[in-house]
Write a protein that holds these residues in place. Structure first.
Motif, PDB file in Angstrom:
ATOM      1  N   VAL A 378       0.845  -1.364   0.022  1.00  8.00           N
ATOM      2  CA  VAL A 378      -0.139   0.142  -0.067  1.00  8.00           C
ATOM      3  C   VAL A 378       0.886   1.422  -0.189  1.00  8.00           C
ATOM      4  O   VAL A 378       0.688   1.997  -0.752  1.00  8.00           O
ATOM      5  CB  VAL A 378      -1.084  -0.256   1.165  1.00  8.00           C
ATOM      6  N   ALA A 379       1.868   1.300   0.572  1.00 11.19           N
ATOM      7  CA  ALA A 379       3.050   2.428   0.686  1.00 11.19           C
ATOM      8  C   ALA A 379       3.603   2.482  -0.486  1.00 11.19           C
ATOM      9  O   ALA A 379       3.672   3.750  -0.850  1.00 11.19           O
ATOM     10  CB  ALA A 379       3.871   2.324   1.886  1.00 11.19           C
ATOM     11  N   GLU A 380       3.882   1.544  -1.272  1.00 14.13           N
ATOM     12  CA  GLU A 380       4.580   1.372  -2.327  1.00 14.13           C
ATOM     13  C   GLU A 380       3.562   2.032  -3.567  1.00 14.13           C
ATOM     14  O   GLU A 380       3.632   2.812  -4.408  1.00 14.13           O
ATOM     15  CB  GLU A 380       5.014   0.128  -2.606  1.00 14.13           C
ATOM     16  N   ALA A 381       2.378   1.859  -3.281  1.00 17.02           N
ATOM     17  CA  ALA A 381       1.225   2.412  -4.193  1.00 17.02           C
ATOM     18  C   ALA A 381       1.011   3.851  -4.099  1.00 17.02           C
ATOM     19  O   ALA A 381       0.955   4.642  -5.357  1.00 17.02           O
ATOM     20  CB  ALA A 381      -0.177   1.726  -3.837  1.00 17.02           C
ATOM     21  N   PHE A 382       1.199   4.414  -2.808  1.00 19.17           N
ATOM     22  CA  PHE A 382       1.066   5.876  -2.842  1.00 19.17           C
ATOM     23  C   PHE A 382       2.455   6.387  -3.341  1.00 19.17           C
ATOM     24  O   PHE A 382       2.436   7.528  -4.068  1.00 19.17           O
ATOM     25  CB  PHE A 382       0.982   6.188  -1.395  1.00 19.17           C
ATOM     26  N   VAL A 383       3.557   5.804  -3.436  1.00 14.22           N
ATOM     27  CA  VAL A 383       4.695   6.333  -4.082  1.00 14.22           C
ATOM     28  C   VAL A 383       4.574   6.610  -5.582  1.00 14.22           C
ATOM     29  O   VAL A 383       4.716   7.222  -6.187  1.00 14.22           O
ATOM     30  CB  VAL A 383       6.037   5.465  -3.462  1.00 14.22           C
ATOM     31  N   GLN A 384       3.862   5.335  -5.942  1.00 15.42           N
ATOM     32  CA  GLN A 384       3.847   5.176  -7.364  1.00 15.42           C
ATOM     33  C   GLN A 384       2.893   6.322  -7.729  1.00 15.42           C
ATOM     34  O   GLN A 384       3.053   6.959  -8.782  1.00 15.42           O
ATOM     35  CB  GLN A 384       3.266   3.905  -8.049  1.00 15.42           C
ATOM     36  N   ILE A 385       1.767   6.445  -7.224  1.00 20.16           N
ATOM     37  CA  ILE A 385       0.616   7.587  -7.649  1.00 20.16           C
ATOM     38  C   ILE A 385       1.507   8.897  -7.563  1.00 20.16           C
ATOM     39  O   ILE A 385       1.287   9.904  -8.510  1.00 20.16           O
ATOM     40  CB  ILE A 385      -0.554   7.600  -6.520  1.00 20.16           C
ATOM     41  N   ALA A 386       2.382   9.206  -6.316  1.00 19.00           N
ATOM     42  CA  ALA A 386       2.718  10.469  -6.270  1.00 19.00           C
ATOM     43  C   ALA A 386       3.800  10.687  -7.450  1.00 19.00           C
ATOM     44  O   ALA A 386       3.664  11.742  -7.888  1.00 19.00           O
ATOM     45  CB  ALA A 386       3.646  10.301  -5.037  1.00 19.00           C
ATOM     46  N   THR A 387       4.453   9.744  -7.807  1.00 19.61           N
ATOM     47  CA  THR A 387       5.425   9.819  -9.007  1.00 19.61           C
ATOM     48  C   THR A 387       4.660  10.248 -10.195  1.00 19.61           C
ATOM     49  O   THR A 387       5.361  11.292 -10.872  1.00 19.61           O
ATOM     50  CB  THR A 387       6.208   8.244  -9.267  1.00 19.61           C
ATOM     51  N   VAL A 388       3.758   9.704 -10.690  1.00 20.73           N
ATOM     52  CA  VAL A 388       2.942   9.914 -11.943  1.00 20.73           C
ATOM     53  C   VAL A 388       2.411  11.312 -11.594  1.00 20.73           C
ATOM     54  O   VAL A 388       2.382  12.119 -12.612  1.00 20.73           O
ATOM     55  CB  VAL A 388       2.071   8.774 -12.157  1.00 20.73           C
ATOM     56  N   LEU A 389       1.772  11.604 -10.591  1.00 18.62           N
ATOM     57  CA  LEU A 389       1.103  13.100 -10.379  1.00 18.62           C
ATOM     58  C   LEU A 389       1.819  14.380 -10.370  1.00 18.62           C
ATOM     59  O   LEU A 389       1.626  15.218 -10.838  1.00 18.62           O
ATOM     60  CB  LEU A 389       0.240  12.999  -9.035  1.00 18.62           C
ATOM     61  N   THR A 390       3.086  14.067  -9.992  1.00 20.32           N
ATOM     62  CA  THR A 390       4.274  15.095  -9.909  1.00 20.32           C
ATOM     63  C   THR A 390       5.031  15.042 -11.268  1.00 20.32           C
ATOM     64  O   THR A 390       5.721  15.911 -11.575  1.00 20.32           O
ATOM     65  CB  THR A 390       5.055  14.996  -9.099  1.00 20.32           C
ATOM     66  N   GLY A 391       4.707  14.138 -12.498  1.00 22.79           N
ATOM     67  CA  GLY A 391       5.322  13.982 -13.547  1.00 22.79           C
ATOM     68  C   GLY A 391       6.545  13.396 -13.656  1.00 22.79           C
ATOM     69  O   GLY A 391       7.274  13.447 -14.773  1.00 22.79           O
ATOM     70  N   ARG A 392       7.053  12.898 -12.751  1.00 20.35           N
ATOM     71  CA  ARG A 392       8.343  12.358 -12.441  1.00 20.35           C
ATOM     72  C   ARG A 392       8.263  10.958 -13.158  1.00 20.35           C
ATOM     73  O   ARG A 392       9.313  10.235 -13.492  1.00 20.35           O
ATOM     74  CB  ARG A 392       9.019  12.073 -11.045  1.00 20.35           C
ATOM     75  N   GLY A 393       7.141  10.262 -13.280  1.00 24.10           N
ATOM     76  CA  GLY A 393       6.910   8.702 -13.629  1.00 24.10           C
ATOM     77  C   GLY A 393       6.710   8.893 -15.301  1.00 24.10           C
ATOM     78  O   GLY A 393       6.649   7.722 -15.878  1.00 24.10           O
ATOM     79  N   GLU A 394       6.741   9.991 -15.935  1.00 24.42           N
ATOM     80  CA  GLU A 394       6.562  10.182 -17.265  1.00 24.42           C
ATOM     81  C   GLU A 394       7.737  10.351 -18.128  1.00 24.42           C
ATOM     82  O   GLU A 394       8.367  11.027 -17.611  1.00 24.42           O
ATOM     83  CB  GLU A 394       5.309  10.975 -17.803  1.00 24.42           C
TER      84      GLU A 394
END
Length: 415
Positions: A378-394
């Protein structure tokens, strides 16, 4: 509309324009249509825009005896000498402070330099992306040397009780802690907000002081209203009191959001499940929108309505992000994530499993999930969401200028 497609995604933040007037004089239907698309963008909400045909010659005639607007956009398909002659004529009636942007169809560095020498603010070469023109207009009013604007992330529940606030708070924590970005979480639910409880904070002041006394709000006051949760995370808490009703105007949060964008790299807006003018405006005006839903029918219906509205209102922005929460609730029939995504027309970015013990313990202790179970799924899911929403995952898209001739690069970089 070939050559003028909306640009999607990316990390760049384009600032909304201030309350100004703009008139565009176009010579081709393609550029006129692009200007109409730009005028309808959310970042142009305060701009009074008028688009007409005729090019520079029409502009000269229009302003012979009339005041000029704050911004004039001129499209030219004529020879440079004719454009210069029209600009000289226009200069005779131009009011001080009027900014001029020229759109041409030829990459000509000498023409660009001549236009800049004559006081033209910028020169764009068609065809261009919608965001190219938006960026150019926005930069007309960007203060020289000013700090970059913060990214606003709005998190809203498709219905009440789906855990949107919990997701918003944990995502803000992940942005601050895991991505090392200074972050403010703003609890917009003034009457019933839970951010103070979730972060074990009880500040004497918060978002209500900013909203109900806008005439006093400035950067110094905002700094006093923020409650520090960690080195990188601050909270603008809701009082969660019923001492007054919260009947706010559509622009109630506008000044607050502007101040936040100018002072911190990331702002997470915890938007309550309401449909008011200010709530709608907060969603449409955000750089990223995350919709939290449960895998059941009411959430699906409401999520589809939100997605359809945001798709229409934000044609030049990325699509809303879809988060399924409370997945696997015992004995509840659920809609599969794939079917959910198919019905609403966008992919499900993340599915967060139901864990009553974990979420209940965190809520009761005033802690985040990562503080209770660091490294868990669950904690890793929130990190993944944070990464995408801040543009760092794209992955960063290649800039168009890399594929253009050298002269085009010189024009865009103002060399």
């Amino acid at each position: 509309m070939p050559g003028f497609e909306p640009d999607m995604g990316g990390e760049e933040i384009i600032a909304p324009l201030p309350r100004v007037t703009l008139q565009a004089f176009c010579e081709t239907r393609e550029v006129a249509d692009a200007m109409q698309t730009v005028a309808a963008d959310r970042r142009m909400d305060k701009v009074q825009a008028r688009i007409q045909m005729g090019g520079p010659a029409a502009a000269v005639e229009a302003f012979r005896g009339a005041p000029t607007p704050n911004v004039i956009v001129l499209e030219t398909v004529t020879e440079p000498s004719a454009l210069i002659a029209n600009l000289e004529a226009l200069a005779e009636s131009c009011d001080p402070g009027t900014k001029v942007v020229v759109i041409g169809h030829v990459n000509d560095i000498q023409l660009y330099r001549e236009l800049i020498r004559r006081g033209v603010s910028d020169y764009l070469v068609a065809p261009f992306g919608i965001l190219d023109l938006l960026r150019t207009l926005s930069e007309l009013y960007a203060a020289s040397g000013s700090a970059a604007l913060g990214r606003t992330v709005a998190v809203v529940g498709a219905k009440g009780g789906v855990g949107a606030s919990t997701v918003a708070h944990n995502v803000a924590w992940a942005i601050a802690r895991n991505l090392d970005a200074s972050t403010v979480i703003a609890d917009l639910d003034i009457a019933f907000g839970t951010a103070g409880l979730d972060f074990n904070q009880d500040p004497p002041q918060g978002i209500a002081d900013a909203v109900f006394a806008p005439e006093r709000l400035d950067a110094n006051m905002l700094d006093r209203l923020l409650s520090r949760c960690s080195d990188n995370l601050s909270l603008l808490a809701a009082p969660a009191m019923l001492d007054r009703t919260v009947d706010l105007g559509e622009d109630a949060f506008e000044l607050l959001f502007d101040l936040l964008r100018g002072s911190v790299p990331c702002i997470v807006l915890d938007v309550p499940h309401l449909w008011t003018g200010w709530a709608k405006r907060a969603l449409i005006g955000a750089d990223e929108v995350a919709i939290v839903a449960a895998p059941e029918l009411a959430s699906l219906r409401n999520a589809k309505n939100l997605v359809d509205l945001l798709r229409a209102a934000r044609p030049n922005d990325s699509m809303p992000r879809m988060i399924l929460n409370q997945v696997g609730l015992p004995k509840r029939p659920e809609i599969d994530a794939g079917e959910f995504a198919k019905a609403i027309g966008i992919e499900v970015m993340s599915s967060i499993p139901f864990d009553a013990q974990l979420f209940g313990t965190a809520a009761n202790n005033g802690q985040m999930i990562a503080e209770i179970q660091s490294g868990g799924k669950v904690a890793e899911a929130f990190v993944q969401i944070a990464t995408v929403l801040t543009g760092r995952g794209e992955q960063k898209r290649g800039k168009r200028s890399l594929l253009e001739p050298l002269v085009a690069k010189l024009i865009r970089r103002k060399v």
